[in-house]
Design a protein around this motif. Structure first.
Motif, PDB file in Angstrom:
ATOM      1  N   LYS A 153      44.057  43.158  25.330  1.00 21.72           N
ATOM      2  CA  LYS A 153      44.985  42.580  26.145  1.00 21.72           C
ATOM      3  C   LYS A 153      45.838  42.768  27.192  1.00 21.72           C
ATOM      4  CE  LYS A 153      44.339  38.556  25.679  1.00 21.72           C
ATOM      5  NZ  LYS A 153      44.837  37.516  25.713  1.00 21.72           N
ATOM      6  N   MET A 199      44.687  42.882  30.577  1.00 20.89           N
ATOM      7  CA  MET A 199      44.261  41.926  30.390  1.00 20.89           C
ATOM      8  C   MET A 199      45.657  40.796  31.563  1.00 20.89           C
ATOM      9  SD  MET A 199      41.388  41.227  30.388  1.00 20.89           S
ATOM     10  CE  MET A 199      40.478  39.675  30.999  1.00 20.89           C
ATOM     11  N   SER A 200      46.652  41.057  30.998  1.00 17.48           N
ATOM     12  CA  SER A 200      47.877  39.996  31.067  1.00 17.48           C
ATOM     13  C   SER A 200      48.589  40.659  32.388  1.00 17.48           C
ATOM     14  CB  SER A 200      48.232  39.864  29.793  1.00 17.48           C
ATOM     15  OG  SER A 200      49.370  39.480  30.715  1.00 17.48           O
ATOM     16  N   GLY A 217      45.986  40.489  35.425  1.00 20.28           N
ATOM     17  CA  GLY A 217      45.543  38.753  35.880  1.00 20.28           C
ATOM     18  C   GLY A 217      46.903  38.299  36.198  1.00 20.28           C
ATOM     19  N   LEU A 218      48.452  38.600  35.909  1.00 20.15           N
ATOM     20  CA  LEU A 218      49.297  38.106  36.580  1.00 20.15           C
ATOM     21  C   LEU A 218      49.162  38.559  38.014  1.00 20.15           C
ATOM     22  CD1 LEU A 218      52.383  38.451  33.377  1.00 20.15           C
ATOM     23  CD2 LEU A 218      51.086  36.601  34.627  1.00 20.15           C
ATOM     24  N   LEU A 231      35.053  41.447  29.799  1.00 22.85           N
ATOM     25  CA  LEU A 231      33.956  41.738  29.655  1.00 22.85           C
ATOM     26  C   LEU A 231      33.430  42.634  28.316  1.00 22.85           C
ATOM     27  CD1 LEU A 231      31.718  42.690  32.772  1.00 22.85           C
ATOM     28  CD2 LEU A 231      31.970  40.065  31.107  1.00 22.85           C
ATOM     29  N   ILE A 282      36.025  42.810  25.858  1.00 20.28           N
ATOM     30  CA  ILE A 282      36.645  41.769  24.981  1.00 20.28           C
ATOM     31  C   ILE A 282      35.561  40.401  24.788  1.00 20.28           C
ATOM     32  CG2 ILE A 282      38.065  40.282  24.863  1.00 20.28           C
ATOM     33  CD1 ILE A 282      40.446  41.787  26.236  1.00 20.28           C
ATOM     34  N   THR A 316      33.077  34.216  35.158  1.00 18.70           N
ATOM     35  CA  THR A 316      31.452  34.656  34.606  1.00 18.70           C
ATOM     36  C   THR A 316      31.492  34.024  36.258  1.00 18.70           C
ATOM     37  OG1 THR A 316      31.622  35.295  32.997  1.00 18.70           O
ATOM     38  CG2 THR A 316      29.608  35.349  34.448  1.00 18.70           C
ATOM     39  N   LEU A 321      42.964  29.549  35.303  1.00 16.52           N
ATOM     40  CA  LEU A 321      44.539  29.416  35.191  1.00 16.52           C
ATOM     41  C   LEU A 321      45.439  28.787  34.662  1.00 16.52           C
ATOM     42  CD1 LEU A 321      45.158  30.858  38.908  1.00 16.52           C
ATOM     43  CD2 LEU A 321      44.889  32.486  37.316  1.00 16.52           C
ATOM     44  N   GLY A 340      45.518  30.328  31.173  1.00 17.61           N
ATOM     45  CA  GLY A 340      45.337  32.276  31.870  1.00 17.61           C
ATOM     46  C   GLY A 340      46.999  32.003  31.999  1.00 17.61           C
ATOM     47  N   PHE A 341      47.686  31.632  33.107  1.00 17.52           N
ATOM     48  CA  PHE A 341      48.528  31.620  33.805  1.00 17.52           C
ATOM     49  C   PHE A 341      49.997  32.038  32.040  1.00 17.52           C
ATOM     50  CE2 PHE A 341      53.639  31.006  34.984  1.00 17.52           C
ATOM     51  CZ  PHE A 341      52.915  31.498  36.478  1.00 17.52           C
ATOM     52  N   SER A 389      49.157  34.396  29.863  1.00 16.06           N
ATOM     53  CA  SER A 389      49.515  36.661  30.153  1.00 16.06           C
ATOM     54  C   SER A 389      50.583  36.683  29.039  1.00 16.06           C
ATOM     55  CB  SER A 389      49.440  36.180  31.203  1.00 16.06           C
ATOM     56  OG  SER A 389      50.155  35.739  31.997  1.00 16.06           O
TER      57      SER A 389
HETATM   58  C1  HEM Z   1      40.684  34.417  40.507  1.00 16.47           C
HETATM   59  C2  HEM Z   1      40.761  35.744  40.029  1.00 16.47           C
HETATM   60  C3  HEM Z   1      41.530  35.807  38.517  1.00 16.47           C
HETATM   61  C4  HEM Z   1      42.538  35.399  37.886  1.00 16.47           C
HETATM   62  C5  HEM Z   1      43.986  35.232  38.906  1.00 16.47           C
HETATM   63  C6  HEM Z   1      42.732  36.041  36.565  1.00 16.47           C
HETATM   64  C7  HEM Z   1      44.105  35.441  35.779  1.00 16.47           C
HETATM   65  C8  HEM Z   1      43.587  35.433  34.377  1.00 16.47           C
HETATM   66  C9  HEM Z   1      44.947  36.213  33.390  1.00 16.47           C
HETATM   67  C10 HEM Z   1      45.959  35.608  33.918  1.00 16.47           C
HETATM   68  C11 HEM Z   1      44.503  36.087  32.201  1.00 16.47           C
HETATM   69  C12 HEM Z   1      44.511  36.148  30.868  1.00 16.47           C
HETATM   70  C13 HEM Z   1      45.252  37.077  30.455  1.00 16.47           C
HETATM   71  C14 HEM Z   1      46.498  36.876  28.702  1.00 16.47           C
HETATM   72  O1  HEM Z   1      46.097  36.047  27.807  1.00 16.47           O
HETATM   73  O2  HEM Z   1      46.516  37.671  28.330  1.00 16.47           O
HETATM   74  C15 HEM Z   1      42.847  35.939  32.374  1.00 16.47           C
HETATM   75  C16 HEM Z   1      42.318  35.745  30.886  1.00 16.47           C
HETATM   76  C17 HEM Z   1      40.644  36.418  31.153  1.00 16.47           C
HETATM   77  N1  HEM Z   1      39.999  36.314  32.617  1.00 16.47           N
HETATM   78 FE1  HEM Z   1      41.312  36.701  34.339  1.00 16.47          FE
HETATM   79  N2  HEM Z   1      41.133  36.623  36.133  1.00 16.47           N
HETATM   80  C18 HEM Z   1      41.298  35.931  37.142  1.00 16.47           C
HETATM   81  C19 HEM Z   1      38.943  35.950  37.409  1.00 16.47           C
HETATM   82  C20 HEM Z   1      38.540  36.538  35.783  1.00 16.47           C
HETATM   83  C21 HEM Z   1      37.519  37.535  36.626  1.00 16.47           C
HETATM   84  C22 HEM Z   1      36.862  37.464  37.595  1.00 16.47           C
HETATM   85  C23 HEM Z   1      37.004  37.694  35.191  1.00 16.47           C
HETATM   86  C24 HEM Z   1      35.479  38.144  35.102  1.00 16.47           C
HETATM   87  C25 HEM Z   1      34.786  37.882  33.180  1.00 16.47           C
HETATM   88  C26 HEM Z   1      38.361  37.038  34.347  1.00 16.47           C
HETATM   89  C27 HEM Z   1      37.691  36.898  33.331  1.00 16.47           C
HETATM   90  C28 HEM Z   1      38.915  37.157  32.183  1.00 16.47           C
HETATM   91  C29 HEM Z   1      38.800  36.905  30.781  1.00 16.47           C
HETATM   92  C30 HEM Z   1      36.887  37.321  29.771  1.00 16.47           C
HETATM   93  C31 HEM Z   1      39.961  36.444  29.864  1.00 16.47           C
HETATM   94  C32 HEM Z   1      40.328  35.971  29.212  1.00 16.47           C
HETATM   95  C33 HEM Z   1      40.949  37.207  28.280  1.00 16.47           C
HETATM   96  C34 HEM Z   1      41.000  36.778  26.046  1.00 16.47           C
HETATM   97  O3  HEM Z   1      41.769  35.764  26.579  1.00 16.47           O
HETATM   98  O4  HEM Z   1      40.582  37.158  26.037  1.00 16.47           O
HETATM   99  N3  HEM Z   1      38.970  36.909  35.159  1.00 16.47           N
HETATM  100  N4  HEM Z   1      43.030  35.704  33.731  1.00 16.47           N
END
Ligand code: HEM
Ligand code: FES
Lengths: 227, 253
Positions: free
Chosen positions: A15, A18-19, A22-23, A80, A82, A114, A179, A182-183, A186
């Motif tokens: 994680k 991811m974080s 993501g940031l 993927l 996770i 996805t 986001l 996600g924002f 993270s």
């Molecule tokens: C514009 C592009 C993207 C941004 C800015 C972004 C940003 C983020 C952020 C900030 C998180 C939160 C991380 C956390 O909870 O600690 C997140 C989680 C996640 N992202 Fe993205 N993401 C993007 C694209 C993608 C893509 C293309 C996938 C493809 C599979 C993806 C899959 C995931 C998944 C599965 C999580 C959740 C993980 C979890 O909490 O179990 N993201 N993303």
């Protein structure tokens, strides 16, 4: 395995990746938007094309873009992995499942991701690939830079197609939803949950996840209707 | 009040289960478990097999009465265990679906009873403090700041029932583990073994097959003791901190 690989394959380690990625993508999106808003300037694309020329030739930006590719790939691959792990943690689903007050985004991050991935492939193929490997007709603004690739005309032509406009708007809605959770998520992953600052982070996250995708979505809509 | 119950019946973890439908005449002053007692009494009188469910204290402190009632662990009432849930929260003629906790790390023993020993193994991995035997120390010998004491106490109210795992879309045990890590680590006596504890408990949690935390927050909403996900954030930062800021090496899950 060493402690570091044990850490990176632990639930919290995964994680953390991811974080952080993501940031990193979040800050990239903002910079990308600021650059792209130059498309709205009514100068036949001069400002935008010179900016695009700078972004594709400057060595610092080139180095940063390698970091970006790595970040996106890492985020996708880790996401993927996770997802696969999480879907294996429950064999039988509940017949009745009721989760009051649970954010839709939070439970569907992998699906939203996805869809973003599909959008990303379309987007990169359409502009990035053509810019890097295809032939984009040059244009000379006599600014001392010599002829530059006319990405502006490529963009303008693409957004005359209503299907692309719709695809981009949908893509941005999905990014906004990703986001929205996600924002702030993270920060929680990094362990940054604080009675004073967390409400601020959540507010900022909500504003970001609305304004940035909206800013992007305006571009195809504007081109379709007004150019 | 007349109720229709759809209850999950399963002989053991290796056999397939299915829902059985029962009717029961309950009183609105009964607890949910008393209602199930009435059902089982009548099943016994009819020489039928009773519904197997777990219970002990019936006062909301032991954490054994695990069941998902109409899609919510411990039923619809906030901050309540199934044993403390009163039938007045249900309507006459209502159909109630009762299922066991569903998580790979909690195999089904029978019907509504699941094996939660994965939690015990997480505790064994580090959910304790080492104290030399001898005279008990004076309670006030170590000063503890009130805010800290309250936070530790809030985390310590976790009864280990597993509702967090049951509610989580990923069947993650982060709320449970973080509550235990917090209630020990926040106290001066527990802080001593803290870096090792957080690592070994997380490693054990991972090896039990629970999912990862997506920060969804249903665990907090469904927890009968209202344990906050602030504990999860604390565990995240303490785990990451102990990985990079201490000499203890993370072991393989
Ligand atoms: C514009 C592009 C993207 C941004 C800015 C972004 C940003 C983020 C952020 C900030 C998180 C939160 C991380 C956390 O909870 O600690 C997140 C989680 C996640 N992202 Fe993205 N993401 C993007 C694209 C993608 C893509 C293309 C996938 C493809 C599979 C993806 C899959 C995931 C998944 C599965 C999580 C959740 C993980 C979890 O909490 O179990 N993201 N993303
Ligand atoms: S039976 Fe002890 S908490 Fe419900």
């Amino acid at each position: 395995m060493s402690w570091i690989t044990n850490f990176l394959t632990s639930s919290i380690g995964r994680k953390l990746i991811m974080s952080l990625t993501g940031l990193f993508l979040i800050q990239f999106l903002l910079i990308h938007l600021i650059g792209n808003l130059q498309l709205l300037v009514d100068d036949g694309g001069e400002k935008f094309n010179l900016y695009a020329q700078f972004m594709t030739t400057n060595p610092v930006i080139k180095a940063a873009s390698i970091l970006l590719y790595a970040g996106i790939l890492l985020h996708i691959i880790q996401g993927l992995l996770i997802w696969k792990q999480n879907s294996g943690s429950r064999n039988t689903r509940y017949a009745v499942s009721k989760n009051p007050n649970v954010d839709f985004s939070s439970k569907n991050m992998a699906w939203l991701g996805t869809i973003i991935m599909v959008f990303l492939i379309l987007h990169l193929w359409q502009f990035w690939f053509k810019m890097k490997f295809g032939t984009v007709p040059p244009i000379d603004y006599n600014e001392g830079t010599g002829p530059v690739k006319d990405l502006y005309t490529l963009v303008a032509a693409a957004f005359k197609n209503p299907l692309y406009v719709i695809a981009y708007v949908i893509g941005m809605i999905v990014i906004a939803l990703h986001l929205k959770h996600g924002f702030q998520s993270s920060f929680q992953t990094l362990g940054l949950n604080h009675k004073k600052y967390t409400p601020f982070i959540k507010g900022l996250g909500l504003i970001y996840s609305i304004l940035v995708p909206l800013g992007f979505a305006i571009i195809p809509i504007y081109f379709y209707f007004f150019r | 009040m007349k109720l229709t119950l759809k209850i999950w019946k399963q002989k053991n973890n290796s056999s397939a289960g299915k829902f059985e439908t029962y009717s029961v005449e309950a009183d609105e002053h009964m607890s949910f478990l008393e209602m199930l007692d009435v059902l089982n009494q009548s099943l016994l009188e009819q020489k039928k097999e009773p519904v197997v469910f777990e219970h002990d204290c019936r006062e909301g402190i032991c954490g054994s009465c695990s069941m998902v009632i109409n899609g919510q662990p411990h039923g619809p009432n906030k901050g309540t265990t199934a044993c403390q849930l009163h039938m007045r929260y249900f309507k006459d003629g209502q159909t109630i679906t009762i299922e066991p906790w569903r998580a790979k790390a909690f195999p089904i023993v029978k019907d509504l009873v699941v094996d939660r020993s994965a939690f015990d193994r997480i505790i064994q991995a580090g959910g304790y403090i080492s104290v030399n035997t001898g005279q008990a120390q004076d309670g006030n010998a170590i000063p503890i700041e009130k805010g800290l004491a309250s936070e530790a106490m809030d985390a310590a109210t976790c009864i280990g029932c597993g509702a967090c795992v049951a509610a989580c879309p990923n069947a993650s045990a982060m709320l449970f583990t973080s509550a235990k890590v917090s209630h020990l680590g926040l106290m001066p006596q527990g802080e001593i073994e803290h870096t090792k504890r957080v690592q070994s408990m997380v490693t054990q949690m991972d090896s039990e097959g629970f999912g990862n935390c997506s920060n969804v927050g249903v665990c907090e909403a469904e927890c009968p003791k209202g344990i906050s996900i602030e504990n999860i954030a604390r565990m995240n930062r303490q785990y990451i901190g102990s990985v990079f800021g201490s000499q203890t090496k993370v072991e393989k899950a």
